[in-house]
Enzyme design. Sequence first.
Site, PDB file in Angstrom:
ATOM      1  N   TYR A   1       0.910  -1.175   0.011  1.00 18.97           N
ATOM      2  CA  TYR A   1      -0.115  -0.041   0.000  1.00 18.97           C
ATOM      3  C   TYR A   1       0.964   1.202   0.060  1.00 18.97           C
ATOM      4  O   TYR A   1       2.005   1.197  -0.057  1.00 18.97           O
ATOM      5  CB  TYR A   1      -0.917  -0.131   1.245  1.00 18.97           C
ATOM      6  CG  TYR A   1      -1.900  -1.560   1.077  1.00 18.97           C
ATOM      7  CD1 TYR A   1      -2.854  -1.298   0.131  1.00 18.97           C
ATOM      8  CD2 TYR A   1      -2.054  -2.123   2.199  1.00 18.97           C
ATOM      9  CE1 TYR A   1      -3.772  -2.476  -0.446  1.00 18.97           C
ATOM     10  CE2 TYR A   1      -2.951  -3.305   1.958  1.00 18.97           C
ATOM     11  CZ  TYR A   1      -3.891  -3.514   0.882  1.00 18.97           C
ATOM     12  OH  TYR A   1      -4.540  -4.347   0.982  1.00 18.97           O
TER      13      TYR A   1
ATOM     14  N   ARG B   1       2.136  -1.047  11.248  1.00 17.31           N
ATOM     15  CA  ARG B   1       2.121  -2.346  10.251  1.00 17.31           C
ATOM     16  C   ARG B   1       3.072  -2.264   9.429  1.00 17.31           C
ATOM     17  O   ARG B   1       3.030  -1.333   8.611  1.00 17.31           O
ATOM     18  CB  ARG B   1       0.822  -2.700   9.563  1.00 17.31           C
ATOM     19  CG  ARG B   1       0.645  -4.145   9.142  1.00 17.31           C
ATOM     20  CD  ARG B   1       0.062  -4.926  10.377  1.00 17.31           C
ATOM     21  NE  ARG B   1       0.143  -6.409   9.881  1.00 17.31           N
ATOM     22  CZ  ARG B   1      -0.917  -7.141   9.289  1.00 17.31           C
ATOM     23  NH1 ARG B   1      -1.912  -6.571   9.212  1.00 17.31           N
ATOM     24  NH2 ARG B   1      -0.797  -8.568   9.122  1.00 17.31           N
TER      25      ARG B   1
ATOM     26  N   ARG C   1      -7.415 -15.200  11.215  1.00 14.39           N
ATOM     27  CA  ARG C   1      -8.401 -16.264  10.778  1.00 14.39           C
ATOM     28  C   ARG C   1      -8.798 -16.916  11.888  1.00 14.39           C
ATOM     29  O   ARG C   1      -9.936 -17.572  11.984  1.00 14.39           O
ATOM     30  CB  ARG C   1      -7.799 -16.996   9.518  1.00 14.39           C
ATOM     31  CG  ARG C   1      -7.652 -15.980   8.240  1.00 14.39           C
ATOM     32  CD  ARG C   1      -6.805 -16.826   7.293  1.00 14.39           C
ATOM     33  NE  ARG C   1      -5.578 -16.835   7.823  1.00 14.39           N
ATOM     34  CZ  ARG C   1      -4.431 -17.619   6.935  1.00 14.39           C
ATOM     35  NH1 ARG C   1      -4.867 -17.881   5.790  1.00 14.39           N
ATOM     36  NH2 ARG C   1      -3.195 -17.528   7.498  1.00 14.39           N
TER      37      ARG C   1
ATOM     38  N   CYS D   1      -7.430 -22.276   4.417  1.00 12.85           N
ATOM     39  CA  CYS D   1      -7.875 -22.377   3.166  1.00 12.85           C
ATOM     40  C   CYS D   1      -8.319 -20.924   2.639  1.00 12.85           C
ATOM     41  O   CYS D   1      -8.162 -21.136   1.423  1.00 12.85           O
ATOM     42  CB  CYS D   1      -9.044 -23.424   3.221  1.00 12.85           C
ATOM     43  SG  CYS D   1     -10.364 -22.706   4.097  1.00 12.85           S
TER      44      CYS D   1
ATOM     45  N   CYS E   1     -16.148 -17.648   7.670  1.00 13.03           N
ATOM     46  CA  CYS E   1     -15.474 -18.954   7.711  1.00 13.03           C
ATOM     47  C   CYS E   1     -16.171 -20.203   7.434  1.00 13.03           C
ATOM     48  O   CYS E   1     -17.518 -20.287   7.787  1.00 13.03           O
ATOM     49  CB  CYS E   1     -15.045 -18.993   9.160  1.00 13.03           C
ATOM     50  SG  CYS E   1     -13.763 -20.314   9.830  1.00 13.03           S
TER      51      CYS E   1
ATOM     52  N   GLN F   1     -14.479 -36.733   2.972  1.00 11.95           N
ATOM     53  CA  GLN F   1     -13.540 -36.317   1.998  1.00 11.95           C
ATOM     54  C   GLN F   1     -12.673 -35.406   2.316  1.00 11.95           C
ATOM     55  O   GLN F   1     -11.736 -35.254   2.004  1.00 11.95           O
ATOM     56  CB  GLN F   1     -14.321 -35.744   1.048  1.00 11.95           C
ATOM     57  CG  GLN F   1     -15.120 -36.692  -0.071  1.00 11.95           C
ATOM     58  CD  GLN F   1     -15.800 -36.146  -1.298  1.00 11.95           C
ATOM     59  OE1 GLN F   1     -15.237 -35.425  -1.851  1.00 11.95           O
ATOM     60  NE2 GLN F   1     -17.137 -36.373  -1.371  1.00 11.95           N
TER      61      GLN F   1
ATOM     62  N   ALA G   1     -26.686 -47.287   6.643  1.00 15.38           N
ATOM     63  CA  ALA G   1     -27.898 -46.849   6.794  1.00 15.38           C
ATOM     64  C   ALA G   1     -28.819 -47.644   6.133  1.00 15.38           C
ATOM     65  O   ALA G   1     -28.847 -47.950   4.944  1.00 15.38           O
ATOM     66  CB  ALA G   1     -28.296 -45.520   6.579  1.00 15.38           C
TER      67      ALA G   1
END
Length: 707
Positions: A237, A285, A383, A409, A425, A483, A520
């Site tokens: 920036y 920062r 995060r 992620c 999130c 998964q 099931a």
Amino acid sequence: MPGCILRAEQRPGRLNKKRTYAVLSKSVCDWQKTVLLARQPQALYSFINGKAGYTKDIQNFDTRRPSMSYERFLSPGKIGSLTLKNRSIFPPMGTHFVADGFVTGQMIAYQARRAAGGCAMNIVEIASVHRTSSAKLILGIDDDKFVPGLAKLAAAIKAGGAKACIQLWHGGRQHPGAEFGGQCWGPSAVPCPMIQEVPHVMTLGEIREIIDAYGEAARRAKEAGFDAVEIHGAHGYLIDCFLNAYSNTRTDEYGGDLERRARFGREVIRAVRAAVGADFPVLMRMSARENYPGGITLEEGIKAARLYEAEGIDALDISQGCYGAMPYTVPPYYLPERVNVYNASQIKMNVQIPVIVAGKIYTPDIAEEILQNGEADFISLGRILLTDPDFVRKTQEDRPEEIRHCVACNSGCVERMFAGKVTSCVFNPLTGYETEIEIKPAPEKKRVLVIGGGPGGLEAARVAAERGHAVTLFEQTGDLGGQYIIAGRSPHKVMMENAARHLGYLAMRAGVNVRLYTKATPERIQALQPDAVIVATGSEPLIPSVEGVRGSNVYEARKVINGNVRIREHQVAVIGGGLVGLEAAEFLVEQGKRVCIIERLDQVGKDLEMYIRPHMMQLLEVNKIDVHVRSKCVAIGTDSVTVEKDGRRESIAAEAVVIAAGAKSDPGNVAAMAARLVPQCQVIGDAKTPGNVIDAIWQGNEAARSL
């Protein structure tokens, strides 16, 4: 805590004494106490031999780790004249909780929730100091009209128990001119490689105008009741743009050597200090390094830090990267933990003021270690506080094993924002929706059956149990996580496997009756007599109908990544260039295979987030993976595949083929069966429509809240 149950059942009429059954054992709890969170557990389950129908219930055990002292992390610390109650800081991250520059109730609730979780200081996201960095979805602090809303925000943060800070920002060449109806400003006519807009070269008068604007913005922040301000001098920036030689080619007093390139930032500090007074904390920062050709090195970052300290900065907030090296600004899963800690430690050795560090610090153990080692003075929890806003509170109460896992992620937070949505999130659908979503006790307690132990099913089961329902979960395999467990087997993604298992732990902790190895069936569903059922059976691979697809040299990508099969052949063609196909290719090249990818679309990785794409594209280049786009596989042979491209067919050498061609929903049509047996039936996640993990978890949360 209520007793958790893991129950394994065999199919009726079959007996196999060698079958392995899963139970949550006391020994697992003891092991879990020491490694569940901080040591990245590889399993939550203990497997023992038993007979058909064996069941073991463990009641009323304590899953907490032995008491660990987070003495340094939980101790007070000072930034200038400001005392913080502990060493945690919620950093400034964009949210889009803004309306034409004004604070919204959504932003207030979001920030207040993080403060209530025990954080010591909230640094509110970027606030534009000048019209040339303004936008509808960027907080404004360049006009007095914004002060009343900012005052409400600061008051809400402080009411939650945290100190309130706000970040003063000008985007420079990285802020598109279209956002404010002009041309982006910069020190030189060098465009940002991402924005690709040639900046207006700032005159000396305009430089003075922006410096004064920072001072006025700081005044407004103090008037609004903030306890501190942070100047954004990182990530390419405007201040950082002046500092870097590749973006600052000026030959006047604001260009040239490092000291002159740092002059703009130093004069901003002076203006801010003059506006707020000597006792008001001012933070900076800064990027310790750019990781971009011609950008500042760590050695130059250290020199800049000393210059900022000499101007009266009270603390340095260390990051790295810019838009040209975007992944370093919000480090994704493939970058290492503590990614900024070394840089921070080197700067800390060269300054006398406190140093704050951010970047993949996801456990209190890691935070404590960094502080004890003297590598930083404060820990920025970004995060992870979106995933679990009670991170600090759970640490204080010696419940770190309950902290939900962030997997870096970037898909629920920054990717949603860049897609024009509000930040949230994957693992916490309440983030950003604090005014809209609440987990309330159920007015009527029900018997709930969840079919499927993937992320969506586990979220649904946990939320339903926490609302007071009696929840049973059927999982036909011996593991929980679905998964996402397989995703975690890919290179650099073990965090995902750990997070998937942790979802199982949280569900069981909530009292869910988990039955592994349990398919099931109508008989089992009827035996439970559930009032409601949630089907989360996921998907199965889509196998294209091409000649040779059933050959012995053809493998399915999930099984390859999961380690269920071992490819002995050397030349491998991967059919499908989406995320799964690319991960399979990465998995195979690490085994020394020669890999090519065949993709029907005009490019590979169309489903990749912008922070993940650079890694995968570099993977293709470094490993010399041949990519065939706009190519359809029409036949598979023993030593080659035939593809069709632009109406022509060609043969590509391949001794083995891996199929990664997508997925199809609800294997076994469980949803139709469940709907016939239970009037209240909901289908979620891939069982409904193949998608991604955020769809599954959010739908699971919503389904449980609707019961």
